[in-house]
Design a protein around this motif. Structure first.
Motif, PDB file in Angstrom:
ATOM      1  N   VAL A  51       0.838  -1.196   0.000  1.00 45.03           N
ATOM      2  CA  VAL A  51       0.000   0.000   0.000  1.00 45.03           C
ATOM      3  C   VAL A  51       0.877   1.252   0.000  1.00 45.03           C
ATOM      4  N   GLN A  52       1.929   1.240   0.793  1.00 45.33           N
ATOM      5  CA  GLN A  52       2.823   2.390   0.859  1.00 45.33           C
ATOM      6  C   GLN A  52       3.544   2.634  -0.463  1.00 45.33           C
ATOM      7  N   GLU A  53       3.811   1.565  -1.219  1.00 41.55           N
ATOM      8  CA  GLU A  53       4.410   1.732  -2.545  1.00 41.55           C
ATOM      9  C   GLU A  53       3.502   2.583  -3.423  1.00 41.55           C
ATOM     10  N   VAL A  54       2.224   2.282  -3.373  1.00 42.53           N
ATOM     11  CA  VAL A  54       1.260   3.038  -4.178  1.00 42.53           C
ATOM     12  C   VAL A  54       1.171   4.472  -3.679  1.00 42.53           C
ATOM     13  N   ARG A 112       4.549  -5.382 -22.750  1.00 43.91           N
ATOM     14  CA  ARG A 112       4.836  -4.051 -22.227  1.00 43.91           C
ATOM     15  C   ARG A 112       5.241  -3.101 -23.349  1.00 43.91           C
ATOM     16  N   GLY A 113       6.046  -3.601 -24.272  1.00 44.84           N
ATOM     17  CA  GLY A 113       6.452  -2.760 -25.398  1.00 44.84           C
ATOM     18  C   GLY A 113       5.264  -2.292 -26.214  1.00 44.84           C
ATOM     19  N   ASN A 114       4.325  -3.184 -26.456  1.00 48.15           N
ATOM     20  CA  ASN A 114       3.125  -2.823 -27.223  1.00 48.15           C
ATOM     21  C   ASN A 114       2.290  -1.780 -26.476  1.00 48.15           C
ATOM     22  N   LEU A 115       2.157  -1.971 -25.166  1.00 49.53           N
ATOM     23  CA  LEU A 115       1.367  -1.029 -24.378  1.00 49.53           C
ATOM     24  C   LEU A 115       2.041   0.340 -24.308  1.00 49.53           C
ATOM     25  N   GLU A 116       3.353   0.356 -24.245  1.00 49.07           N
ATOM     26  CA  GLU A 116       4.063   1.627 -24.219  1.00 49.07           C
ATOM     27  C   GLU A 116       3.875   2.387 -25.525  1.00 49.07           C
ATOM     28  N   LYS A 117       3.851   1.654 -26.624  1.00 51.19           N
ATOM     29  CA  LYS A 117       3.609   2.300 -27.917  1.00 51.19           C
ATOM     30  C   LYS A 117       2.208   2.893 -27.962  1.00 51.19           C
ATOM     31  N   GLN A 118       1.240   2.147 -27.473  1.00 52.50           N
ATOM     32  CA  GLN A 118      -0.135   2.624 -27.460  1.00 52.50           C
ATOM     33  C   GLN A 118      -0.303   3.847 -26.563  1.00 52.50           C
ATOM     34  N   ALA A 119       0.433   3.841 -25.446  1.00 53.80           N
ATOM     35  CA  ALA A 119       0.288   4.921 -24.474  1.00 53.80           C
ATOM     36  C   ALA A 119       1.058   6.171 -24.853  1.00 53.80           C
ATOM     37  N   GLY A 121       4.666   6.065 -24.825  1.00 53.96           N
ATOM     38  CA  GLY A 121       5.945   6.024 -24.124  1.00 53.96           C
ATOM     39  C   GLY A 121       5.837   5.371 -22.758  1.00 53.96           C
ATOM     40  N   ALA A 122       7.002   5.017 -22.209  1.00 56.79           N
ATOM     41  CA  ALA A 122       7.045   4.317 -20.924  1.00 56.79           C
ATOM     42  C   ALA A 122       6.474   5.161 -19.791  1.00 56.79           C
ATOM     43  N   LYS A 123       6.814   6.436 -19.767  1.00 54.61           N
ATOM     44  CA  LYS A 123       6.338   7.308 -18.692  1.00 54.61           C
ATOM     45  C   LYS A 123       4.817   7.454 -18.731  1.00 54.61           C
ATOM     46  N   ALA A 124       4.280   7.554 -19.925  1.00 47.29           N
ATOM     47  CA  ALA A 124       2.827   7.681 -20.061  1.00 47.29           C
ATOM     48  C   ALA A 124       2.130   6.406 -19.583  1.00 47.29           C
ATOM     49  N   LEU A 125       2.728   5.258 -19.905  1.00 44.68           N
ATOM     50  CA  LEU A 125       2.163   3.990 -19.445  1.00 44.68           C
ATOM     51  C   LEU A 125       2.180   3.918 -17.921  1.00 44.68           C
ATOM     52  N   GLU A 126       3.308   4.278 -17.337  1.00 44.10           N
ATOM     53  CA  GLU A 126       3.438   4.228 -15.882  1.00 44.10           C
ATOM     54  C   GLU A 126       2.443   5.161 -15.207  1.00 44.10           C
ATOM     55  N   ALA A 127       2.294   6.357 -15.742  1.00 47.15           N
ATOM     56  CA  ALA A 127       1.351   7.320 -15.163  1.00 47.15           C
ATOM     57  C   ALA A 127      -0.081   6.816 -15.280  1.00 47.15           C
ATOM     58  N   GLY A 128      -0.411   6.243 -16.420  1.00 49.95           N
ATOM     59  CA  GLY A 128      -1.761   5.754 -16.645  1.00 49.95           C
ATOM     60  C   GLY A 128      -2.114   4.591 -15.746  1.00 49.95           C
ATOM     61  N   GLN A 132      -5.100   4.744 -13.044  1.00 51.46           N
ATOM     62  CA  GLN A 132      -6.287   3.941 -13.306  1.00 51.46           C
ATOM     63  C   GLN A 132      -6.359   2.657 -12.482  1.00 51.46           C
ATOM     64  N   TYR A 133      -5.196   2.053 -12.200  1.00 53.63           N
ATOM     65  CA  TYR A 133      -5.210   0.726 -11.590  1.00 53.63           C
ATOM     66  C   TYR A 133      -4.447   0.633 -10.270  1.00 53.63           C
ATOM     67  N   ASN A 134      -3.893   1.768  -9.799  1.00 54.79           N
ATOM     68  CA  ASN A 134      -3.112   1.784  -8.556  1.00 54.79           C
ATOM     69  C   ASN A 134      -1.918   0.837  -8.621  1.00 54.79           C
ATOM     70  N   ILE A 135      -1.293   0.764  -9.783  1.00 56.05           N
ATOM     71  CA  ILE A 135      -0.114  -0.076  -9.981  1.00 56.05           C
ATOM     72  C   ILE A 135       1.100   0.833 -10.162  1.00 56.05           C
ATOM     73  N   PRO A 136       2.048   0.821  -9.225  1.00 56.96           N
ATOM     74  CA  PRO A 136       3.252   1.641  -9.404  1.00 56.96           C
ATOM     75  C   PRO A 136       4.144   1.060 -10.488  1.00 56.96           C
ATOM     76  N   ALA A 137       5.056   1.853 -10.984  1.00 55.58           N
ATOM     77  CA  ALA A 137       5.898   1.450 -12.108  1.00 55.58           C
ATOM     78  C   ALA A 137       6.648   0.150 -11.841  1.00 55.58           C
ATOM     79  N   SER A 138       7.101  -0.037 -10.608  1.00 53.68           N
ATOM     80  CA  SER A 138       7.896  -1.216 -10.268  1.00 53.68           C
ATOM     81  C   SER A 138       7.092  -2.512 -10.296  1.00 53.68           C
ATOM     82  N   ARG A 139       5.758  -2.415 -10.348  1.00 56.52           N
ATOM     83  CA  ARG A 139       4.903  -3.602 -10.311  1.00 56.52           C
ATOM     84  C   ARG A 139       4.202  -3.878 -11.636  1.00 56.52           C
ATOM     85  N   ILE A 140       4.480  -3.088 -12.653  1.00 55.40           N
ATOM     86  CA  ILE A 140       3.772  -3.256 -13.922  1.00 55.40           C
ATOM     87  C   ILE A 140       4.075  -4.607 -14.554  1.00 55.40           C
ATOM     88  N   ASP A 141       5.329  -5.025 -14.553  1.00 56.44           N
ATOM     89  CA  ASP A 141       5.679  -6.306 -15.166  1.00 56.44           C
ATOM     90  C   ASP A 141       4.965  -7.461 -14.466  1.00 56.44           C
TER      91      ASP A 141
END
Length: 213
Positions: A51-54, A112-119, A121-128, A132-141
């Motif tokens: 929870v604290q990560e988020v 992940r590469g496909n999603l980054e292209k859709q978003a 870039g990587a930063k946009a994917l992480e922010a989104g 939207q899903y309360n998933i920090p960048a370190s937990r996306i994979d």
């Protein structure tokens, strides 16, 4: 940006109409545990750490806008939602493993590469995903691995995720995995609905509700 997260896991559990079988554990039986899944403990400390990560990611993302308080308010159920995800991920992994499903690092990287292209870039994917899903960048994979497991489980079951019958077959597989894992939830965080493979609130007046802490 994303129409959905975890194609299978966000499907309505209402498709299963069987009466719920609830399991819960007390503090005395499993001291310090938020849940016990397949004999393995998810400790309260581990839950709070996730929870604290988020929260830390939200604070960093809203540092310039000063909207951290609003972000926290919108995710008031973060603790119980996080526990739901931690348990359900294990349930799905068990169901997928039983079906012979394996996920490679290459598959995760490809998605992940496909999603980054859709978003955009990587930063946009992480922010989104944080928003939207309360998933920090370190937990996306980790989350993407779960998504792929779900998709492959559908395939192994010969189930169509776009039909009610296919969705019911998928959730039946998860229900079987839930039963096999003998899931116990600390009643402070609710109980586990075995048939629907999800956390539910329960009235336990003798314990303090920790899900809104």
């Amino acid at each position: 940006m994303h129409r959905r997260r975890r194609t299978a896991l966000v499907l309505s559990a209402a498709l299963l109409t069987a009466a719920p079988l609830l399991t819960a554990c007390g503090d005395e039986a499993h001291p310090g545990a938020a849940a016990v899944v397949g004999g393995e403990r998810i400790t309260v400390a581990q839950l709070q750490s996730r929870v604290q990560e988020v929260r830390a990611a939200q604070q960093s993302a809203t540092e310039k806008s000063g909207q951290y308080a609003q972000a926290v308010e919108k995710t008031g159920g973060l603790t119980r939602d996080t526990l739901q995800s931690l348990v359900l991920d294990r349930v799905l992994h068990r169901a997928a493993t039983d079906a012979g499903v394996q996920v490679s690092r290459k598959e995760v990287q490809g998605l992940r590469g496909n999603l980054e292209k859709q978003a955009g870039g990587a930063k946009a994917l992480e922010a989104g995903w944080l928003q939207q899903y309360n998933i920090p960048a370190s937990r996306i994979d980790e989350s993407l691995r779960t998504e792929i497991e779900a998709q492959k489980l559908y395939s192994e079951l010969g189930a169509d995720p776009n039909t009610e019958q296919g969705q019911a077959e998928f959730w039946t597989a998860l229900s079987k995995a839930s039963k096999a894992l003998n899931i116990d939830l600390n009643p402070r965080y609710g109980a586990w609905d075995v048939e629907k493979s999800r956390r539910v609130d329960v009235r336990t007046p003798w314990v303090r509700d920790a899900t809104r802490a």
